[in-house]
Design a protein around this motif. Sequence first.
Motif, PDB file in Angstrom:
ATOM      1  N   GLU A  49       0.822  -1.210   0.000  1.00  0.00           N
ATOM      2  CA  GLU A  49       0.000   0.000   0.000  1.00  0.00           C
ATOM      3  C   GLU A  49       0.855   1.258   0.000  1.00  0.00           C
ATOM      4  O   GLU A  49       0.473   2.271  -0.594  1.00  0.00           O
ATOM      5  N   GLN A  50       2.026   1.197   0.636  1.00  0.00           N
ATOM      6  CA  GLN A  50       2.943   2.327   0.577  1.00  0.00           C
ATOM      7  C   GLN A  50       3.482   2.524  -0.838  1.00  0.00           C
ATOM      8  O   GLN A  50       3.594   3.656  -1.323  1.00  0.00           O
ATOM      9  N   MET A  51       3.812   1.414  -1.491  1.00  0.00           N
ATOM     10  CA  MET A  51       4.252   1.493  -2.885  1.00  0.00           C
ATOM     11  C   MET A  51       3.134   2.048  -3.762  1.00  0.00           C
ATOM     12  O   MET A  51       3.378   2.864  -4.663  1.00  0.00           O
ATOM     13  N   GLN A  52       1.913   1.606  -3.508  1.00  0.00           N
ATOM     14  CA  GLN A  52       0.772   2.093  -4.274  1.00  0.00           C
ATOM     15  C   GLN A  52       0.622   3.601  -4.122  1.00  0.00           C
ATOM     16  O   GLN A  52       0.388   4.322  -5.099  1.00  0.00           O
ATOM     17  N   GLU A  53       0.790   4.077  -2.900  1.00  0.00           N
ATOM     18  CA  GLU A  53       0.692   5.511  -2.650  1.00  0.00           C
ATOM     19  C   GLU A  53       1.782   6.272  -3.398  1.00  0.00           C
ATOM     20  O   GLU A  53       1.529   7.340  -3.967  1.00  0.00           O
ATOM     21  N   GLN A  54       2.985   5.722  -3.437  1.00  0.00           N
ATOM     22  CA  GLN A  54       4.084   6.363  -4.148  1.00  0.00           C
ATOM     23  C   GLN A  54       3.809   6.433  -5.648  1.00  0.00           C
ATOM     24  O   GLN A  54       4.058   7.470  -6.292  1.00  0.00           O
ATOM     25  N   PHE A  55       3.298   5.330  -6.206  1.00  0.00           N
ATOM     26  CA  PHE A  55       2.974   5.334  -7.632  1.00  0.00           C
ATOM     27  C   PHE A  55       1.866   6.336  -7.942  1.00  0.00           C
ATOM     28  O   PHE A  55       1.905   7.026  -8.975  1.00  0.00           O
ATOM     29  N   ASN A  56       0.880   6.421  -7.072  1.00  0.00           N
ATOM     30  CA  ASN A  56      -0.207   7.369  -7.306  1.00  0.00           C
ATOM     31  C   ASN A  56       0.266   8.816  -7.159  1.00  0.00           C
ATOM     32  O   ASN A  56      -0.230   9.709  -7.859  1.00  0.00           O
ATOM     33  N   GLU A  57       1.218   9.050  -6.267  1.00  0.00           N
ATOM     34  CA  GLU A  57       1.802  10.384  -6.150  1.00  0.00           C
ATOM     35  C   GLU A  57       2.554  10.762  -7.430  1.00  0.00           C
ATOM     36  O   GLU A  57       2.507  11.907  -7.875  1.00  0.00           O
ATOM     37  N   THR A  58       3.241   9.768  -8.013  1.00  0.00           N
ATOM     38  CA  THR A  58       3.940  10.004  -9.282  1.00  0.00           C
ATOM     39  C   THR A  58       2.946  10.376 -10.374  1.00  0.00           C
ATOM     40  O   THR A  58       3.180  11.302 -11.167  1.00  0.00           O
ATOM     41  N   ARG A  59       1.827   9.659 -10.429  1.00  0.00           N
ATOM     42  CA  ARG A  59       0.769   9.970 -11.402  1.00  0.00           C
ATOM     43  C   ARG A  59       0.243  11.384 -11.200  1.00  0.00           C
ATOM     44  O   ARG A  59       0.125  12.168 -12.155  1.00  0.00           O
ATOM     45  N   ASP A  60      -0.075  11.725  -9.944  1.00  0.00           N
ATOM     46  CA  ASP A  60      -0.640  13.047  -9.658  1.00  0.00           C
ATOM     47  C   ASP A  60       0.363  14.160  -9.977  1.00  0.00           C
ATOM     48  O   ASP A  60      -0.026  15.230 -10.463  1.00  0.00           O
ATOM     49  N   LYS A  61       1.642  13.896  -9.719  1.00  0.00           N
ATOM     50  CA  LYS A  61       2.676  14.883 -10.024  1.00  0.00           C
ATOM     51  C   LYS A  61       2.768  15.109 -11.532  1.00  0.00           C
ATOM     52  O   LYS A  61       2.918  16.247 -11.991  1.00  0.00           O
ATOM     53  N   ASP A  62       2.652  14.035 -12.302  1.00  0.00           N
ATOM     54  CA  ASP A  62       2.705  14.141 -13.762  1.00  0.00           C
ATOM     55  C   ASP A  62       1.519  14.941 -14.281  1.00  0.00           C
ATOM     56  O   ASP A  62       1.668  15.820 -15.146  1.00  0.00           O
TER      57      ASP A  62
END
Length: 427
Positions: free
Chosen positions: A195-208
């Motif tokens: 879930e922490q990895m998922q949050e990091q990936f979603n943060e990358t998406r939102d940043k993009d």
Amino acid sequence: MSNAHSDKGPVPAEVKPVAEAGGRIASLDFIRGIAVMGILAANIIAMGQPFTAYMYPTAFTVDHSASEDWMWVAQFVLIDGKMRGLFTLLFGAGLYLFMEKAWAKGATRWLQARRLAWLGVFGLLHYYFIWRGDILLLYAVCGLIAVALFIGLSAKKQMVLGLLGYVAGGIFYAATMLFMQNIAEGDHGGSVALEQMQEQFNETRDKDLADGVAETQIRQDGSYADFVGHTFDKHAADQLSMLGFFAFETLPLMLIGMALYRWGLFDGRMNRRKQRFWGWTGLIVGAAAFLVIALETMKGGVTYYGALTAFVGTSHFPRLAMVLGLTALLALYAPRAGSWLGDRVSAAGRAAFTNYLGCSLVMLVVFGNWGLDLFGQLGRTGLYGVVLVAWAAMLLWSKAWLDRFRYGPLEWLWRCLTYGKRFALRR
């Protein structure tokens, strides 16, 4: 006689005909013309909308209609990656063709290295000051590797290494993209680490996506200096990551292009019946696989990581089938003298370098608020309309120019820089 040779050795007899004739191969110019026109059809989305909209329709700043969703499918199946693949195959063929002529005149690989170094300079200028979708630096670096390590190998070894490299790249892309999609969109049953990895990936998406919003504001309300500053501030290192990531597709395709050129795909030395059969087979099988991927990606709505997986991960192998199929068929059916449209497409191919960079420069003005201020204003349908106008201009100017001059403007400049002397431009 072996196909391998030293820098100073003569070109082997079996690969001399084109260099000895001193002429151009009509199919190479025609296919290059198709490729440079098709590349604009793919790139126009990221030129007139935020960069992420290229793969992810939700990133559009205007509504993406249901009909345009099907246009996304059509572009994914017919255009995306295939035109780049065609261009890359031709670039590999061109590397070997250039060296044929260089070896015949007693030159060495250093001439090609200088040529590619200047291409890299053009790529850096293109990326930082015009449009950050540049592919020229990637071609320059992969071309240098190909010339340094592989150009002296036999055609068979080039083909084998190219295919092995492409397969290795496909496994890497698929594993990476599917892992990212599974982590970002999966249900991890309370696993804290996942879930922490998922949050990091979603943060990358939102940043993009947020970067796309910032880019839109700059293109609509800022200055050209703001636009360039944003590239240096937020995307200065992106080209390095692209070099490392997409080299696994680009370098193998260049090697395959070298081998196909030497085997006679582009000048009629292959068996036409077999070439036709395998061309249509690759095109149809590859397109069918792309359609399946597109429809699966659309189920429940196109997601950010689902689109990324479709474009980079699962489409790698069917893309090779389509690229090889298209290349075989276009080489087979390339028009010769007497075709009004074919002559103009071939002229666009002869001036492909100028057309590629020229389109980026024109679109910088068309979409920036320092020009026509259309960035973020047009949907997919409107952007395709811009492509049609650009295609017409490309077809009209290229032949008119080449009827009077020996080279396209940037082709001439690149040639002068490569050889360190001024060449006659007028016929």
